[in-house]
Design a protein around this motif. Structure first.
Motif, PDB file in Angstrom:
ATOM      1  N   GLY A   1       0.841  -1.201   0.000  1.00  0.00           N
ATOM      2  CA  GLY A   1       0.000   0.000   0.000  1.00  0.00           C
ATOM      3  C   GLY A   1       0.866   1.237   0.000  1.00  0.00           C
ATOM      4  O   GLY A   1       1.937   1.271  -0.601  1.00  0.00           O
ATOM      5  N   LEU A   2       0.401   2.264   0.697  1.00  0.00           N
ATOM      6  CA  LEU A   2       1.120   3.544   0.734  1.00  0.00           C
ATOM      7  C   LEU A   2       2.078   3.501   1.918  1.00  0.00           C
ATOM      8  O   LEU A   2       1.673   3.650   3.071  1.00  0.00           O
ATOM      9  CB  LEU A   2       0.128   4.704   0.863  1.00  0.00           C
ATOM     10  CG  LEU A   2      -0.953   4.731  -0.230  1.00  0.00           C
ATOM     11  CD1 LEU A   2      -2.026   5.739   0.093  1.00  0.00           C
ATOM     12  CD2 LEU A   2      -0.331   5.037  -1.576  1.00  0.00           C
ATOM     13  N   ILE A   3       3.359   3.283   1.632  1.00  0.00           N
ATOM     14  CA  ILE A   3       4.340   3.043   2.686  1.00  0.00           C
ATOM     15  C   ILE A   3       4.809   4.372   3.267  1.00  0.00           C
ATOM     16  O   ILE A   3       5.297   5.244   2.545  1.00  0.00           O
ATOM     17  CB  ILE A   3       5.527   2.232   2.125  1.00  0.00           C
ATOM     18  CG1 ILE A   3       5.033   0.859   1.682  1.00  0.00           C
ATOM     19  CG2 ILE A   3       6.631   2.099   3.148  1.00  0.00           C
ATOM     20  CD1 ILE A   3       6.000   0.074   0.865  1.00  0.00           C
ATOM     21  N   ALA A   4       4.649   4.510   4.586  1.00  0.00           N
ATOM     22  CA  ALA A   4       5.101   5.697   5.340  1.00  0.00           C
ATOM     23  C   ALA A   4       4.629   6.986   4.668  1.00  0.00           C
ATOM     24  O   ALA A   4       5.401   7.922   4.486  1.00  0.00           O
ATOM     25  CB  ALA A   4       6.618   5.693   5.486  1.00  0.00           C
ATOM     26  N   ALA A   5       3.336   7.022   4.289  1.00  0.00           N
ATOM     27  CA  ALA A   5       2.819   8.176   3.545  1.00  0.00           C
ATOM     28  C   ALA A   5       2.696   9.383   4.466  1.00  0.00           C
ATOM     29  O   ALA A   5       2.167   9.278   5.576  1.00  0.00           O
ATOM     30  CB  ALA A   5       1.465   7.830   2.947  1.00  0.00           C
ATOM     31  N   ARG A   6       3.193  10.518   4.022  1.00  0.00           N
ATOM     32  CA  ARG A   6       3.009  11.758   4.783  1.00  0.00           C
ATOM     33  C   ARG A   6       1.596  12.306   4.566  1.00  0.00           C
ATOM     34  O   ARG A   6       1.015  12.909   5.448  1.00  0.00           O
ATOM     35  CB  ARG A   6       4.035  12.801   4.340  1.00  0.00           C
ATOM     36  CG  ARG A   6       5.447  12.424   4.736  1.00  0.00           C
ATOM     37  CD  ARG A   6       6.368  13.636   4.664  1.00  0.00           C
ATOM     38  NE  ARG A   6       7.674  13.305   5.171  1.00  0.00           N
ATOM     39  CZ  ARG A   6       8.654  12.813   4.426  1.00  0.00           C
ATOM     40  NH1 ARG A   6       8.453  12.574   3.146  1.00  0.00           N
ATOM     41  NH2 ARG A   6       9.826  12.547   4.942  1.00  0.00           N
ATOM     42  N   ARG A   7       1.103  12.131   3.354  1.00  0.00           N
ATOM     43  CA  ARG A   7      -0.258  12.544   3.050  1.00  0.00           C
ATOM     44  C   ARG A   7      -0.798  11.604   1.982  1.00  0.00           C
ATOM     45  O   ARG A   7      -0.019  10.934   1.296  1.00  0.00           O
ATOM     46  CB  ARG A   7      -0.316  13.995   2.561  1.00  0.00           C
ATOM     47  CG  ARG A   7       0.372  14.223   1.229  1.00  0.00           C
ATOM     48  CD  ARG A   7       0.249  15.653   0.772  1.00  0.00           C
ATOM     49  NE  ARG A   7      -1.139  16.052   0.616  1.00  0.00           N
ATOM     50  CZ  ARG A   7      -1.882  15.847  -0.448  1.00  0.00           C
ATOM     51  NH1 ARG A   7      -1.371  15.221  -1.492  1.00  0.00           N
ATOM     52  NH2 ARG A   7      -3.123  16.240  -0.514  1.00  0.00           N
ATOM     53  N   THR A   8      -2.138  11.545   1.865  1.00  0.00           N
ATOM     54  CA  THR A   8      -2.730  10.694   0.836  1.00  0.00           C
ATOM     55  C   THR A   8      -3.785  11.504   0.099  1.00  0.00           C
ATOM     56  O   THR A   8      -4.118  12.619   0.495  1.00  0.00           O
ATOM     57  CB  THR A   8      -3.407   9.464   1.458  1.00  0.00           C
ATOM     58  OG1 THR A   8      -4.468   9.909   2.300  1.00  0.00           O
ATOM     59  CG2 THR A   8      -2.426   8.640   2.244  1.00  0.00           C
ATOM     60  N   GLY A   9      -4.312  10.930  -0.959  1.00  0.00           N
ATOM     61  CA  GLY A   9      -5.392  11.593  -1.686  1.00  0.00           C
ATOM     62  C   GLY A   9      -4.888  12.405  -2.853  1.00  0.00           C
ATOM     63  O   GLY A   9      -3.696  12.481  -3.142  1.00  0.00           O
ATOM     64  N   ARG A  10      -5.858  13.037  -3.502  1.00  0.00           N
ATOM     65  CA  ARG A  10      -5.568  13.829  -4.691  1.00  0.00           C
ATOM     66  C   ARG A  10      -4.815  15.090  -4.291  1.00  0.00           C
ATOM     67  O   ARG A  10      -5.114  15.692  -3.270  1.00  0.00           O
ATOM     68  CB  ARG A  10      -6.902  14.211  -5.337  1.00  0.00           C
ATOM     69  CG  ARG A  10      -6.885  14.287  -6.853  1.00  0.00           C
ATOM     70  CD  ARG A  10      -8.287  14.038  -7.386  1.00  0.00           C
ATOM     71  NE  ARG A  10      -9.275  14.935  -6.806  1.00  0.00           N
ATOM     72  CZ  ARG A  10      -9.573  16.140  -7.321  1.00  0.00           C
ATOM     73  NH1 ARG A  10      -8.933  16.577  -8.365  1.00  0.00           N
ATOM     74  NH2 ARG A  10     -10.508  16.878  -6.764  1.00  0.00           N
ATOM     75  N   ILE A  11      -3.843  15.486  -5.091  1.00  0.00           N
ATOM     76  CA  ILE A  11      -3.139  16.737  -4.823  1.00  0.00           C
ATOM     77  C   ILE A  11      -3.966  17.859  -5.426  1.00  0.00           C
ATOM     78  O   ILE A  11      -4.215  17.890  -6.638  1.00  0.00           O
ATOM     79  CB  ILE A  11      -1.723  16.709  -5.413  1.00  0.00           C
ATOM     80  CG1 ILE A  11      -0.901  15.641  -4.692  1.00  0.00           C
ATOM     81  CG2 ILE A  11      -1.052  18.059  -5.284  1.00  0.00           C
ATOM     82  CD1 ILE A  11       0.474  15.417  -5.251  1.00  0.00           C
TER      83      ILE A  11
END
Length: 257
Positions: A236-246
């Motif tokens: 998945g999203l590894i160590a994500a600072r933020r997710t979603g659409r920019i």
């Protein structure tokens, strides 16, 4: 206990090894020797080659051996505008022409360069993809360092003794053309490695992937995963600072020179 998932199997090699049988060889600058440190050495481009699995063409360049009667053949990444039969010059005293190799400290600010060394003598490691180039931003002659702007947009400080090739890597615009059909993707990855087609985790069973199972294709928990998660859970999203659409416009920070 689930099955060993695909991400874990990739580390072991076997069917996930790179397909390098037909490749032409490692594309590097010349070994840093006295003739490059103090003057220059002339080479001639004997041919422009296609390298399977690489977007950029390669150039085979023949130099005279500096010690004995022989020719040294070198594989360079071909910049835009290089042609067979062209003379190229490598060294401190070389002129600023496309295809020539010089230390970045001896090039003016704003020069477009490619195949840049990260450490002096490592024979080229930055800006090597097709269409890529770096730009010399500023020099600091007292400290012997040079700031360059990389293809990603980030700035990097390297030693002024690091060499680079003048020009932009040829084969630019390769990603502009849409793939359109699966067969083109098949042939693209056939010469690279076994990484296509990719089955999504949510389309698997629970035994094969942390995202698998359920009566609808849904993850069922957060798609982010911590940096120190064990292999097999780390998908998945590894160590994500933020997710979603920019959303919104991106601000470019001004240089603090």
């Amino acid at each position: 206990m689930g099955r060993v998932i695909r991400a874990q199997r990739k580390g072991a090699g076997s069917v996930f090894k790179s397909h390098n049988t037909h490749r032409k060889g490692a594309a590097k600058l010349r070994k840093l020797d006295a003739s490059e440190r103090n003057g220059y050495i002339k080479g001639v481009v004997t041919e422009i080659l296609h390298d399977p699995g690489r977007g950029a063409p390669l150039a085979r360049v023949a130099f005279r051996n500096t010690v004995r009667y022989a020719t040294d053949k070198q594989l360079f990444i071909a910049p835009e505008g290089m042609y067979s039969g062209q003379y190229i010059y490598c060294g401190k005293k070389a002129t600023l022409n496309i295809g020539n190799v010089k230390p970045v400290g001896d090039m003016p600010e704003g020069t477009i360069i490619c195949n840049v060394e990260e450490k002096a003598g490592d024979r080229g490691s930055l800006a090597r993809c097709s269409g890529d180039y770096a730009i010399i931003v500023a020099h600091n002659p007292d400290a012997g360092i040079t700031r360059i702007k990389l293809p990603s947009g980030s700035k990097k400080v390297i030693s002024s003794d690091c060499r680079a090739m003048v020009g932009q890597v040829s084969g630019g615009g390769r990603t502009e053309k849409p793939m359109l059909k699966a067969g083109r993707s098949y042939h693209k990855y056939r010469v690279k490695r076994n990484s296509w087609p990719k089955v999504r985790g949510v389309a698997m069973n629970p035994v094969e992937h942390p995202h698998g199972g359920g009566n609808h294709q849904h993850i069922g928990h957060a798609s982010t995963v911590r940096r120190d998660a064990p292999p097999g859970q780390k998908v998945g999203l590894i160590a994500a600072r933020r997710t979603g659409r920019i959303r919104g416009t991106s601000m470019v920070k001004p240089d603090k020179e």
